[in-house]
Enzyme design. Structure first.
Site: not given
Length: 297
Positions: A135, A203, A131-132
């Site tokens: 980003h 997100e 997930h990071e």
């Protein structure tokens, strides 16, 4: 692409709001000064935001000997995503959480709390790290930091204008009187809503990117559930002292009330988890359809 266009438009709206407040305070001169401040602030943010955020949380570089699982997972996932391996940091905090920072993929960092490392199994941790990395891949860390800076500046300028008032140029401008007062009250609220729209959209996109990278959307769903439940009971003092950084975390680290949920920097966890579960169901159906087609052949 659609998310990038929408984010660009929302950031342009923030800049326009900032200039409008400047115009309300000092007419054309005020608008010009506001634009110059926005440009300078974004430039400073571009170069130093990652170091400032890491320092605010007392993050230290992850020693591969002390955190072999974490360092190996970041390395594996970054290479799989075609990214330069980011710097890895650890934060001494009981609340399980994580964030990414950096102005671009070549100058990125991932930071996780010690609470996160103790709360998740390997598949769940991989989902959070993916997930990071999503980003980082889409430069969300820079986008969200810049929007937070602009939103904060709009609020600060509006407060100063309401307290001290404007000069002669403002009083003779179209923004004088009741209209000017409304602008100075509504502009910070609008800026906050724009910031939240950007943060929430990114997100959802990062969750989808993580599911695609790991191939295990349910592992990320479990991780979000664990982190969200723990965050209800375990505080994060550093985050409470630096609320502008809350949007960087995978789950909102701040304690809040029901009213605060209206202005939350993250989408509802239930909706994020539901989307990930739908992704898993879709993948299962697609695999089943593919097998049936193979059998017919």
């Amino acid at each position: 692409m659609a998310n990038l266009v929408r984010t660009g438009l929302l950031m342009a709206l923030l800049t326009a709001l900032f200039m409008a407040v400047g115009y309300g305070v000092g007419g054309g001169t005020g608008a010009s000064i506001a634009f110059a401040i926005a440009a300078a602030g974004n430039l400073v943010t571009y170069w130093v935001a990652d170091r400032a955020v890491l320092a605010a949380y007392g993050a230290r570089p992850a020693d591969p000997a002390a955190f072999p699982r974490l360092v190996a997972l970041v390395d594996l996932l970054a290479r799989k995503a075609g990214l330069k391996v980011p710097r890895v940091f650890v934060i001494e905090a009981d609340q399980p959480n994580a964030f990414a920072t950096g102005r671009d993929p070549a100058h990125a960092a991932v930071a996780v709390t010690t609470g996160l490392l103790g709360a998740l199994d390997e598949a769940e941790l991989a989902g959070v790290l993916a997930h990071e990395l999503s980003h980082i891949r889409h430069r969300d860390t820079l986008t969200m930091t810049v929007t937070a800076t602009l939103a904060g500046a709009i609020g600060m300028m509006s407060n100063l204008a309401l307290i001290f008032g404007g000069g002669d140029e403002r009083r003779s401008s179209p923004f004088a009187g009741i209209g000017g007062a409304l602008l100075l009250i509504l502009a910070p609220l609008s800026a906050t809503l724009v910031q939240l729209a950007i943060s929430r959209a990114r997100e959802y996109a990062a969750d989808a990117g993580a599911a695609a990278l790991t191939g295990q959307p349910l592992a990320l769903a479990r991780a979000l559930s664990r982190i969200g439940e723990a965050a209800r009971w375990v505080g994060n003092d550093d985050a409470e002292r630096n609320p502008a950084t809350a949007s960087l975390f995978i789950v909102n680290p701040l304690a809040g009330t029901t009213f605060d949920a209206l202005f939350a920097t993250h989408p509802p966890l239930r909706e994020r988890i539901a989307r990930l579960r739908r992704m898993a169901q879709f993948d299962a159906r697609a695999f089943s359809d593919q097998m049936e087609s193979s059998d017919r052949i």
